[in-house]
Write an enzyme that holds these catalytic residues in place. Structure first.
Site, PDB file in Angstrom:
ATOM      1  N   GLN A   1      -8.471   4.452   9.046  1.00 36.84           N
ATOM      2  CA  GLN A   1      -9.200   5.630   8.608  1.00 36.84           C
ATOM      3  C   GLN A   1      -8.287   6.560   7.809  1.00 36.84           C
ATOM      4  O   GLN A   1      -7.070   6.353   7.757  1.00 36.84           O
ATOM      5  CB  GLN A   1      -9.750   6.391   9.817  1.00 36.84           C
ATOM      6  CG  GLN A   1      -8.666   6.831  10.799  1.00 36.84           C
ATOM      7  CD  GLN A   1      -9.209   7.121  12.176  1.00 36.84           C
ATOM      8  OE1 GLN A   1     -10.397   7.258  12.403  1.00 36.84           O
ATOM      9  NE2 GLN A   1      -8.313   7.223  13.139  1.00 36.84           N
TER      10      GLN A   1
ATOM     11  N   HIS B   1     -15.778  19.878  24.132  1.00 38.78           N
ATOM     12  CA  HIS B   1     -15.047  19.045  25.097  1.00 38.78           C
ATOM     13  C   HIS B   1     -15.340  19.435  26.543  1.00 38.78           C
ATOM     14  O   HIS B   1     -15.372  18.555  27.417  1.00 38.78           O
ATOM     15  CB  HIS B   1     -13.547  19.097  24.783  1.00 38.78           C
ATOM     16  CG  HIS B   1     -13.210  18.387  23.501  1.00 38.78           C
ATOM     17  ND1 HIS B   1     -12.994  19.053  22.319  1.00 38.78           N
ATOM     18  CD2 HIS B   1     -13.112  17.059  23.214  1.00 38.78           C
ATOM     19  CE1 HIS B   1     -12.754  18.174  21.358  1.00 38.78           C
ATOM     20  NE2 HIS B   1     -12.817  16.962  21.874  1.00 38.78           N
TER      21      HIS B   1
ATOM     22  N   ASP C   1      -7.385  12.556  19.890  1.00 45.84           N
ATOM     23  CA  ASP C   1      -6.767  13.879  19.773  1.00 45.84           C
ATOM     24  C   ASP C   1      -6.340  14.448  21.117  1.00 45.84           C
ATOM     25  O   ASP C   1      -5.636  15.461  21.175  1.00 45.84           O
ATOM     26  CB  ASP C   1      -7.717  14.855  19.070  1.00 45.84           C
ATOM     27  CG  ASP C   1      -9.112  14.860  19.690  1.00 45.84           C
ATOM     28  OD1 ASP C   1      -9.232  14.791  20.919  1.00 45.84           O
ATOM     29  OD2 ASP C   1     -10.089  14.930  18.924  1.00 45.84           O
TER      30      ASP C   1
ATOM     31  N   ASP D   1      -7.968   4.320  22.308  1.00 50.54           N
ATOM     32  CA  ASP D   1      -8.284   4.774  20.951  1.00 50.54           C
ATOM     33  C   ASP D   1      -7.735   3.754  19.962  1.00 50.54           C
ATOM     34  O   ASP D   1      -6.618   3.266  20.122  1.00 50.54           O
ATOM     35  CB  ASP D   1      -7.678   6.151  20.682  1.00 50.54           C
ATOM     36  CG  ASP D   1      -8.168   6.744  19.362  1.00 50.54           C
ATOM     37  OD1 ASP D   1      -9.186   7.456  19.386  1.00 50.54           O
ATOM     38  OD2 ASP D   1      -7.535   6.493  18.316  1.00 50.54           O
TER      39      ASP D   1
ATOM     40  N   ASP E   1      -9.220  -1.813  19.960  1.00 53.16           N
ATOM     41  CA  ASP E   1     -10.639  -1.709  19.664  1.00 53.16           C
ATOM     42  C   ASP E   1     -11.393  -1.619  20.986  1.00 53.16           C
ATOM     43  O   ASP E   1     -11.293  -2.511  21.839  1.00 53.16           O
ATOM     44  CB  ASP E   1     -11.089  -2.939  18.878  1.00 53.16           C
ATOM     45  CG  ASP E   1     -12.575  -2.920  18.598  1.00 53.16           C
ATOM     46  OD1 ASP E   1     -13.332  -3.457  19.432  1.00 53.16           O
ATOM     47  OD2 ASP E   1     -12.968  -2.360  17.565  1.00 53.16           O
ATOM     48  N   ALA E   2     -12.136  -0.539  21.177  1.00 53.80           N
ATOM     49  CA  ALA E   2     -12.788  -0.292  22.462  1.00 53.80           C
ATOM     50  C   ALA E   2     -13.781  -1.387  22.818  1.00 53.80           C
ATOM     51  O   ALA E   2     -13.936  -1.737  24.003  1.00 53.80           O
ATOM     52  CB  ALA E   2     -13.483   1.067  22.446  1.00 53.80           C
TER      53      ALA E   2
ATOM     54  N   ASP F   1     -16.239   9.191  23.616  1.00 55.23           N
ATOM     55  CA  ASP F   1     -16.098  10.212  22.573  1.00 55.23           C
ATOM     56  C   ASP F   1     -15.888   9.556  21.207  1.00 55.23           C
ATOM     57  O   ASP F   1     -14.941   9.860  20.487  1.00 55.23           O
ATOM     58  CB  ASP F   1     -14.917  11.128  22.918  1.00 55.23           C
ATOM     59  CG  ASP F   1     -14.871  12.370  22.057  1.00 55.23           C
ATOM     60  OD1 ASP F   1     -15.894  12.700  21.424  1.00 55.23           O
ATOM     61  OD2 ASP F   1     -13.810  13.025  21.997  1.00 55.23           O
TER      62      ASP F   1
END
Length: 524
Positions: free
Chosen positions: A260, A290, A314, A334, A368-369, A386
């Protein structure tokens, strides 16, 4: 002139004369022309992939964008091939000019499209205009090459060799583009690099076949080469210029990763994170988002010791999880290591997440989730999902019934999951599709929402294996969530009320199309 006729006076002999029965003795120039077929095919496909990728990045819905770009590009190639019939002489000179033009236009295409995106009313006009022009020029290349070689090779040998080099070039581009070029060079540098390859073909042919008539083309090729080299090394400035125009704020950090484009901006005391141009949070109100994501779920788990966070590199969701003293282990999954490293190493960003990613309770997994969940065998008391909004099919798979079945398998008895689910006001059908899909996976779903000024009215869904327990005490120090706001969050007025929606499956990805259609109306 027949295949065994001598070259006429003043005509450059591109290959030694070849007869059907004699041995094919090909000169260095002949091989150079065949190699040109490989280079131009590689470059041509790269320009096509650049346009398709840019369209999907900037306009969303990757299937639609790639389909329309590829269709337009192939149509334009057909036009170029048809137009080649009108080139009746000086084929080599025309071919050189075509290469210089493709180098200039195709090489700069990614940079131009990035710069135009936020400066034009309808981005599709320059996008498809460039695709048509580049496609038409690329369509001229192979017919011209075959005309140049005609009479120097037996026809069957000619077609076989030119098309073989052409197809090998296409294979090279299709492998290099996703595996090497985009992850390590980015789209803008890739465009300039392959533009240089195109113009290098033109220069090589001019030098190998000295012709005083090509002096103008040589100087044009040299100037284009210089511009492409400058563009390659100044690509970051081009990207920054495009982002400054798009974001309008001071850019503190910008980096393209294999996954990304990460951009951090700041205006006064407002720090904002964008991924691929989409806002992820504003430091002024991220606490609302959050707190709403985390605490309604964890407050409904009797003893939330083991917590899984999917996405959220993050660390802001992890910060909220660590407010619960019972939590002893947090696993953060993540995809992008650049994200988790940035929000761990930067003092400004780690202070924003309370140095959550450096906590001994936290284990960061960059994976990769979707794949990670399939291989996971642990049970978690709470799972917080999220992910970015389902704006593409690569993200949409993380909202499918297939993925939610894995989520259900990972929930411990009495466990609760919370899923960010886009806006129930702006995109109500997309929002309630998440609930329908969770229920199709065997979970009980309960929607709720919260006002986050940067996003508007935002939606979440709680998912559990059994009846959802009542909320327990919230941790101290929260700025937004209270027992009363928790209770009110589950009330939906008529304009956001539940409606019948389909199930999002891997083989239909209906959620992505619904999301795109609803947000397109909002954004006008």
């Amino acid at each position: 002139m027949g295949p065994s006729s001598p070259a006429r006076a003043g005509e450059g002999c591109l290959l030694h004369v070849t007869t059907p029965t004699g041995p094919a003795i090909e000169t260095r120039t002949g091989w150079a022309l065949l190699l040109s077929a490989f280079v131009v095919a590689t470059c041509g496909l790269v320009y096509e992939l650049l346009a398709g990728t840019l369209a999907s990045y900037l306009l969303g819905d990757s299937v639609t964008q790639f389909s329309t770009v590829i269709g337009t590009y192939l149509f334009a190639m057909g036009i170029g091939s048809w137009c080649s019939r009108y080139v009746r002489r000086d084929e080599l000179r025309v071919f050189v000019r075509v290469e210089v033009l493709i180098a200039a236009i195709g090489g700069a295409s990614a940079a131009v499209l990035f710069l135009l995106f936020d400066r034009v009313d309808d981005f599709r006009l320059p996008l498809y205009g460039l695709v048509l022009v580049i496609g038409a020029l690329v369509g001229l290349e192979i017919p011209l090459l075959m005309r140049i070689l005609e009479g120097r090779l037996e026809f069957g040998d000619l077609v076989a060799k030119v098309l073989t080099f052409d197809y090998i070039g296409a294979l090279a581009a299709s492998l290099l583009f996703p595996l090497l070029l985009v992850p390590h060079l980015g789209l803008i540098r890739t465009g300039f690099l392959f533009g240089f390859f195109n113009v290098a073909v033109a220069i090589a042919l001019i030098l190998m076949l000295p012709d005083k008539r090509l002096r103008g083309e040589l100087w044009a090729a040299i100037l284009v080469s210089a511009a492409l080299i400058a563009g390659f090394f100044g690509a970051e400035r081009v990207e920054r210029a495009a982002e400054v125009a798009a974001y309008g704020d001071t850019i503190l950090y910008a980096k393209s990763t294999p996954y990304q484009r990460i951009v951090l901006t700041k205006r006064a005391d407002d720090l904002r994170l964008y991924l691929n141009g989409n806002l992820q949070f504003s430091s002024r109100d991220e606490y609302r988002y959050h707190e709403a994501l985390v605490h309604p779920a964890l407050s409904r788990v009797a003893n939330p010791r083991d917590v899984l966070v999917l996405g959220g590199g993050d660390g802001l969701a992890v910060r909220e999880v660590l407010r619960h003293q019972q939590v002893s282990s947090v696993t953060l999954v993540d995809l992008d290591p650049a994200m988790t490293q940035l929000f761990t190493a930067s003092g400004m960003l780690s202070s924003l997440n309370g140095e959550a990613l450096s906590s001994p309770k936290v284990r960061v997994v960059n994976a990769d989730a979707f794949r990670w969940m399939r291989g996971n065998r642990r049970k978690f008391d709470a799972i917080l999902v999220d992910f970015p909004d389902p704006s593409s099919f690569s993200i949409g798979k993380l909202y499918t019934v297939t993925f939610y079945r894995e989520l259900a398998r990972a929930l411990a008895p009495g466990g609760v999951a919370s899923i960010q689910s886009t806006s129930p006001l702006a995109a109500p059908n997309a929002y309630w599709t998440v609930s329908s899909t969770l229920e199709a996976a065997g979970l009980r779903a309960q929607g709720y929402h919260a006002l986050v000024p940067s996003f508007g009215e935002w939606g979440f869904v709680l998912a559990s294996l059994g009846p959802l327990p009542a909320a327990r005490a919230l941790p101290a120090g929260l700025r937004f969530m209270t027992p009363e706001s928790d209770r009110l969050a589950f009330y939906f007025p008529p304009d956001m009320a539940r409606r019948a929606t389909p199930v999002n499956r891997l083989d239909n990805q209906v959620l992505v199309r619904t999301f795109e259609a609803e947000w397109a109306k909002v954004e006008g």
